[in-house]
Design an enzyme around this catalytic site. Structure first.
Site, PDB file in Angstrom:
ATOM      1  N   SER A  23     -17.272  44.074  -1.571  1.00 28.49           N
ATOM      2  CA  SER A  23     -16.078  43.925  -0.702  1.00 28.49           C
ATOM      3  C   SER A  23     -15.135  43.065  -1.100  1.00 28.49           C
ATOM      4  CB  SER A  23     -16.176  43.914   0.703  1.00 28.49           C
ATOM      5  OG  SER A  23     -16.995  45.089   1.193  1.00 28.49           O
ATOM      6  N   HIS A 121     -17.476  44.681   8.643  1.00 26.47           N
ATOM      7  CA  HIS A 121     -18.897  44.973   8.514  1.00 26.47           C
ATOM      8  C   HIS A 121     -19.795  44.320   9.295  1.00 26.47           C
ATOM      9  CE1 HIS A 121     -18.269  46.954   4.620  1.00 26.47           C
ATOM     10  NE2 HIS A 121     -17.264  46.102   4.300  1.00 26.47           N
TER      11      HIS A 121
END
Length: 191
Positions: A23, A121
């Protein structure tokens, strides 16, 4: 979202026990530039790096005599020029890695991760797994996060627990690598 993601993964991939993401870290560069500016105004520019690290950065920067290293560094960060110097990249890697770990792990808004991708997340039960140097060297990656990216790992048997701990107790599940970088930050930086 987390429950749906886990159900989809479990139904489509019944033998899968974990998966990971790579990410981006939007906002890290802006956060650090803000800190450098704030510390300069307060006369605390040396607080982010150790004396040895500042010496290494000063040696790697060919700045004008009399220009403080923090000012030169801010300009190099703003332009991305620092990435063209192997010596400067080498000097900045440990600094940027630990500052990034702190930004992801320690900087909070209302008790949750300041970084929106980290918050997403972590709310879904992931573990902050690995911070990766030079993972996105595109101009955008360098501008947003100095080229650093982060892996979040989802251990499907732990996501519900991680999610609950994060949302209820503000506990970030993190690997030894991330916690080690956070510890280095706490030892070397004086925020």
């Amino acid at each position: 979202m987390a429950v749906r993601t886990n159900l989809v993964c479990e139904s489509e991939f019944p033998h899968m026990a974990q998966f990971s993401s790579l990410s981006p870290i939007p906002g890290f560069s802006s956060w650090l530039q803000g800190l450098l500016s704030q510390h300069r105004k307060e006369g605390r520019g040396a607080d982010l790096l150790s004396e040895q690290e500042w010496r290494e950065v000063e040696q790697a920067i060919d700045s004008n005599p009399g220009t403080p290293a923090a000012d030169s560094l801010r300009k190099l960060f703003a332009t991305g020029e620092w990435t063209r110097s192997e010596k400067l990249c080498h000097a900045l890697e440990p600094v940027l890695m630990r500052l990034c770990a702190w930004y992801l792990y320690g900087e909070k808004r209302r008790g949750l991760a300041l970084n929106p991708v980290a918050n997403f997340h972590l709310q879904n039960g992931a573990t902050m797994w690995r911070i990766n140097w030079h993972a996105d060297t595109s101009p955008r990656g360098v501008a947003n996060s100095f080229g650093i990216m982060v892996n979040y790992r989802y251990f499907l048997n732990e996501t519900s627990t991680n999610r609950a701990l994060y949302l209820q107790n503000k506990v970030v599940a993190a690997s030894e690598q991330v916690l080690g970088l956070v510890s280095q930050f706490q030892k070397n930086s004086k925020l």
